[in-house]
Scaffold this active site. Structure first.
Site, short mmCIF file in Angstrom:
data_model
loop_
_atom_site.label_atom_id
_atom_site.label_comp_id
_atom_site.label_asym_id
_atom_site.label_seq_id
_atom_site.Cartn_x
_atom_site.Cartn_y
_atom_site.Cartn_z
N GLY A 11 0.86 -1.19 -0.10
CA GLY A 11 -0.07 -0.13 0.01
C GLY A 11 0.87 1.25 -0.04
N ARG A 72 0.86 -4.99 -5.47
CA ARG A 72 0.93 -6.16 -4.64
C ARG A 72 1.07 -7.10 -5.76
NH1 ARG A 72 -2.93 -3.42 -0.99
NH2 ARG A 72 -1.71 -3.19 0.92
N ASP A 103 5.86 -5.00 6.29
CA ASP A 103 6.45 -6.09 6.64
C ASP A 103 6.43 -7.10 5.43
OD1 ASP A 103 3.66 -6.36 6.83
OD2 ASP A 103 3.82 -7.61 8.72
N THR A 126 4.02 2.57 5.29
CA THR A 126 2.66 2.38 5.45
C THR A 126 2.03 3.13 6.48
OG1 THR A 126 1.15 0.36 6.39
CG2 THR A 126 3.35 0.52 7.19
N ASP A 128 -0.30 2.14 8.19
CA ASP A 128 -0.88 1.53 9.37
C ASP A 128 -0.05 1.50 10.74
OD1 ASP A 128 -2.70 0.49 7.54
OD2 ASP A 128 -1.74 -1.49 7.36
N ASP A 130 2.13 -0.59 12.00
CA ASP A 130 1.98 -1.92 12.37
C ASP A 130 3.15 -2.45 12.71
OD1 ASP A 130 2.23 -2.06 9.84
OD2 ASP A 130 0.82 -3.59 9.42
N ARG A 172 -5.67 -1.90 9.04
CA ARG A 172 -5.67 -3.53 8.84
C ARG A 172 -5.84 -3.97 10.54
NH1 ARG A 172 -3.38 -6.32 4.19
NH2 ARG A 172 -2.53 -4.86 2.90
#
Ligand code: ADP
Ligand code: F6P
Length: 331
Positions: A11, A72, A103, A126, A128, A130, A172
């Site tokens: 992303g 992707r 990741d 990202t 996110d 995360d 996510r």
């Protein structure tokens, strides 16, 4: 090390362009040749790389998205795909690669280094946030800023209509976008994957607010929340709204899905600075012959760390921020 490559994968996120910019400019200033690979690992597999000049990255630092394109690419997870990717790197004489992504993208980089001896450095890109090893990933700050701006606009209409609004945000499985946006915009409630979702408690809180005269309520919902431990299909905000209406049939409520808006627009100053510092360190690592490193930031210091060790870390949840966020909106 004479020639390096740079790609963005997974992303897209604001700040990726700043990292590309710094990677290119720092590499050129050290006499390295830099190739840009378009559309993430798909570009590597397709066999095309473009030599980048100082001019190629002019004026991109602030821009959202990524000028290199992203994708992707399932084929990269196969040995055949990885062999094609390596063939492209060999074709152009690229011996070091900067991978900007999350990741998953780092796993692709690891495969190239472990299986084929390519030197790889990962930069966390990202929205996110995360990744446990770093305080911030590129794009997170900008995505939170988008959410906060959107909620500010939503407040205008929700408050004059005395409405509750359930706003779904990305992330996510990580609730950081919802949590930090909730803190910054004073959301009356926040539902995140790190905490069990309790529809009864949420309805009770909204009912209490209404009776206390707080008639515009913003509920920030992270896309990763689970209902009864399971991840339901469809938009989470719609399910939360349904749950509320079951318990409070007269509730004046709407749902809004912010979606990909969060990945658009200019990068914040923070993400621009972070991207530049990370890109610069990635080039320094490659120039020193390092490989399998990821770049991160902790307590305002940019560092590099072993890729596998970094990826093995478990993200801790900031209970203090969660409790503060809740305490600020008690009525
Ligand atoms: P992110 O990098 O943001 O976590 P993804 O998980 O979608 O996003 O991964 C981006 C890309 O990285 C994938 O489409 C694929 O090309 C590559 N990738 C992900 N996992 C692996 C893996 N285990 N091995 C090789 N490549 C991978
Ligand atoms: O990983 C970044 C992210 O924006 C997530 O927050 C979101 O779940 C996902 O990507 C959306 O992916 P796509 O752009 O493929 O719809």
């Amino acid at each position: 090390m004479k020639k390096i490559g740079v790609l963005t994968s997974g992303g897209d996120s604001q700040g990726m362009n700043a990292a590309v910019f710094a990677t290119v400019r720092c590499a050129l200033s050290q006499g390295l040749t830099v190739y840009g690979i378009h559309d993430g690992y798909q570009g590597l597999i397709d066999g095309v790389a473009e030599e980048l000049t100082a001019k190629s990255v002019e004026g991109i630092v602030h821009r959202g998205g990524t000028v290199l394109g992203t994708a992707r690419c399932a084929e990269m997870k196969t040995p055949e795909g990885q062999q094609k990717a390596v063939a492209t790197l060999k074709k152009y004489g690229i011996d070091g690669l900067v991978v900007i992504g999350g990741d998953g993208s780092f796993q692709g980089a690891k495969a190239l280094s472990t299986g084929y001896g390519i030197k790889v450095i990962g930069i966390p890109g990202t929205i996110d946030n995360d990744l446990a090893y770093t305080d911030y990933t590129l794009g997170f700050d900008s995505a939170v800023a988008v959410v906060v701006n959107c909620v500010t606009q939503l407040r205008d209409t929700m408050s004059c209509n005395k409405r509750t609004c359930v706003v779904e945000v990305m992330g996510r499985d990580c609730g950081d976008i919802a949590l930090y946006a909730a803190l910054a915009c004073g959301a009356e409630a926040v539902c995140i994957p790190e905490k069990p979702y309790d529809a009864d408690l949420l309805a009770k809180k909204i009912a209490h607010n209404l009776s206390a005269g707080k008639t515009d309520n913003i509920i920030l919902v992270s896309e990763g929340i689970r209902f009864d431990g399971t991840l339901e299909k469809g938009h989470k905000a719609d399910k939360v709204m349904k749950d509320l209406l079951q318990r409070l049939p007269d509730l004046n409520v709407r749902s809004v899905i912010l979606g990909h808006l969060q990945r658009g627009g200019d990068a914040t100053v923070y993400d621009r600075k972070l991207g530049i510092m990370m890109g610069a360190l990635a080039v320094k690592c490659l120039a020193e012959g390092k490989t399998d490193r990821v770049i991160g930031i902790k307590n305002d210091v940019v560092f590099d760390e072993d890729m596998l060790e970094a990826l093995a870390k478990k993200k801790s949840f900031n209970e203090q921020v969660f409790n503060l966020t809740k305490s600020l909106v008690e009525y």
